[in-house]
Design a protein around this motif. Structure first.
Motif: not given
Length: 185
Positions: A1-10, A24-39
């Motif tokens: 499972m993968k979660i992507v966070g989008v920071s919608g500003t430049i 980070e809170a999602m990684s604690h709630a679902q250990p092993g979840i893949a995460m990516e930040l799209l800034d």
């Protein structure tokens, strides 16, 4: 499972900080979840011009593909002039209409007045309803006063709302996975 966070500003960093905290809170709630930040300030995203989303290239294609490949998403935006940013709206305009269908989505925003939280209810939720996303009932709004001098979130209530949002998203994603498994996919 993968979660992507989008920071919608430049510009600025508070929205990215808030999105990262939810990841980070999602990684604690679902250990092993893949995460990516799209800034989005790190990407040169083209303006939507109405063409097929598959025809975009470079950073625009990467942003579209990353969002489309996510199982869960966090969309964050600062509030400018009582509205979501043009950058955030442009990303929504670039996405295929079915790209967020049945995906669990959390919403966060930052702003300079305490009333700007209404942008989440009045602008972001209707957009996600169009996409047929499963939007977490809670959200996180952080005012500039909720950050310390290092741009870290210092307000205990905001930190609690982040934990609650992660819990809601975890619950929703588990319910949807169980339902999809019963229906055969």
């Amino acid at each position: 499972m993968k979660i992507v966070g989008v920071s919608g500003t430049i510009v600025g960093s508070k929205t990215a900080v808030l999105v990262k905290k939810v990841l980070e809170a999602m990684s604690h709630a679902q250990p092993g979840i893949a995460m990516e930040l799209l800034d989005l300030k790190q990407y040169d995203v083209q303006f939507c011009d109405g063409r097929d989303p598959a025809s975009y290239t470079d950073d625009t294609k990467k942003v579209i593909d990353t969002i489309c490949s996510a199982d869960l998403l966090i969309f964050g935006t600062p509030v400018f002039q009582g509205s979501i940013t043009g950058v955030t709206k442009n990303v929504f305009d670039l996405l295929p209409a079915d790209s967020l269908r049945h995906k669990v989505v959390g919403l966060v925003a930052t702003g300079g007045t305490y009333q700007h939280y209404l942008v989440i209810e009045n602008q972001l939720r209707p957009i996600l309803a169009y996409f047929r996303a499963f939007v977490a009932p809670g959200y996180v709004y952080a005012h500039m006063d909720h950050f310390d001098e290092n741009n870290d979130i210092a307000d205990v209530e905001v930190l609690l709302r982040i934990q609650n949002l992660a819990a809601e998203m975890t619950l929703l994603s588990g319910l949807w996975e169980a339902k999809a498994a019963r229906l055969g996919g």
